[in-house]
Design an enzyme around this catalytic site. Structure first.
Site, mmCIF file in Angstrom:
data_model
loop_
_atom_site.group_PDB
_atom_site.id
_atom_site.type_symbol
_atom_site.label_atom_id
_atom_site.label_comp_id
_atom_site.label_asym_id
_atom_site.label_seq_id
_atom_site.Cartn_x
_atom_site.Cartn_y
_atom_site.Cartn_z
ATOM 1 N N HIS A 235 11.860 -26.367 61.255
ATOM 2 C CA HIS A 235 13.418 -26.746 60.994
ATOM 3 C C HIS A 235 13.161 -27.992 60.044
ATOM 4 C CE1 HIS A 235 17.374 -28.349 62.628
ATOM 5 N NE2 HIS A 235 16.303 -28.826 61.911
ATOM 6 N N GLU A 236 12.040 -29.479 60.544
ATOM 7 C CA GLU A 236 11.746 -30.279 59.667
ATOM 8 C C GLU A 236 11.476 -29.857 58.715
ATOM 9 O OE1 GLU A 236 12.690 -32.729 60.939
ATOM 10 O OE2 GLU A 236 13.477 -32.259 63.194
ATOM 11 N N HIS B 121 13.904 -28.865 56.583
ATOM 12 C CA HIS B 121 14.658 -30.266 55.896
ATOM 13 C C HIS B 121 13.731 -31.045 54.905
ATOM 14 C CE1 HIS B 121 18.369 -30.797 58.171
ATOM 15 N NE2 HIS B 121 17.122 -30.470 59.819
ATOM 16 N N GLU C 129 21.974 -29.008 59.761
ATOM 17 C CA GLU C 129 21.377 -28.758 60.591
ATOM 18 C C GLU C 129 21.387 -27.142 60.824
ATOM 19 O OE1 GLU C 129 19.154 -30.613 62.908
ATOM 20 O OE2 GLU C 129 19.780 -31.846 60.982
#
Length: 318
Positions: A141-142, A145, A222
């Protein structure tokens, strides 16, 4: 993915241009009410350029410092480094620097202006409470980003709005101590009163603008990072179970601040519920959160998985 990256780069420039024009407007008002003319615009422009430059090149250092993050030594955190390296290869980006935040609350964030100058920080609580698949889901997930350059857009937005807040506050102080400029105190300059009202309005709405801007740029990103993270791991259940654990855990990050809250995988800010610090809060409080509710994110992933829109081959994970 490439379209999303290009879109974020365009949004970064739109933010900078729009912010600069707004700062010039504040500078014009400031120049008028203080009888400084062009110097009001010049001062505003200098502040804007300095803050933008600083946020672009130092955002990662500031976020890591505010979170009390320290470098994660590879010999002490071998599994963490292995997962970050494997996912970085899968994402086609350089391996970010890896940091640790000594905090029992499970959480993580990414920062940096681009994939070549990125960093990922995880709390000790995250490492203790997540199994390997769940940790992989959070890190994917990070890294999404980072790959999408979300961190640049979010950092610029928050920093630039912060400058607007400071300038608006400065303008109101100038109005309070210096009067309305020109002959306004003798009643011969009605525009002075209009600018005074503008300064007051700016002061009160700037913090709201900051919250709304954080809300707008963070919440949708998100959801997108959740989906992109699953495509990196090719294992939806890893991130789904991780988000469920985050939702069930009542602890909050002690070193978190509102300035960096939008960077974390879930909001690290404690809210008051029934007189006690909690991640839960009233509906009105959640309305201005920088993150969508974790249950909404879990539901979105589960529906996408059930609809065959997410990869299901766990053996093909990075």
């Amino acid at each position: 993915m490439y379209n999303r990256v290009a879109s974020n780069v365009r949004k970064s420039w739109i933010l900078i241009v729009g912010f600069t024009l707004f700062v010039v407007l504040i500078g014009l008002v400031f120049g008028y009410v203080t009888n400084s003319g062009f110097w009001g615009v010049a001062i505003a422009a200098i502040v804007a350029i300095a803050m933008t430059w600083g946020s672009y090149f130092s955002s990662d250092k500031v976020a890591l410092s505010m979170s009390h993050a320290r470098p994660a030594e590879e010999k002490d955190y071998q599994q963490l480094h292995n997962i970050v390296e494997a996912l970085s290869l899968a994402a086609g980006i350089p391996k970010p620097k890896v940091y640790i935040v000594d905090d029992p609350a499970p959480n993580a964030f990414a920062t940096g202006r681009n994939p070549e100058h990125a960093a990922i920080a995880v709390t000790t609580g995250l490492l203790e409470k997540m199994d390997r698949d769940e940790l992989e889901g959070v890190l994917a997930h990070e890294l999404s980003h980072v790959k999408n350059r979300d961190t640049l857009v979010m950092t610029l937005a928050v920093t630039l709005v912060g400058v607007i807040v400071l300038l608006a506050d400065f303008l109101l102080r100038a109005l309070w101590w210096g009067g309305f400029g020109g002959d306004s105190r003798e009643g011969n300059n009605p525009l002075g009163a209009i600018f005074a009202v503008l300064g007051i309005v700016l002061l009160f709405i700037a913090p709201v603008i900051a919250q709304v801007l954080q809300f707008a740029i963070s919440r949708q990103r998100e959801f997108l990072a959740d989906v992109d993270g699953v495509f990196l791991t090719r294992y939806p259940d890893g991130l789904i179970h991780a988000l469920q654990k985050l939702d069930d855990d009542p602890t909050v990050v002690r070193t978190a601040s509102r300035a960096t809250a939008h960077l974390w995988i879930e909001s690290p800010i404690a809210r008051q519920a029934n007189g006690k610090a909690s991640k839960q809060g009233a509906w009105l409080n959640r309305l201005f959160d920088t993150h969508p509710p974790l249950q909404d994110r879990i539901r979105a992933l589960e529906e996408a998985e059930a609809g065959g829109k997410l990869p299901e081959d766990a053996t093909a994970r990075a």
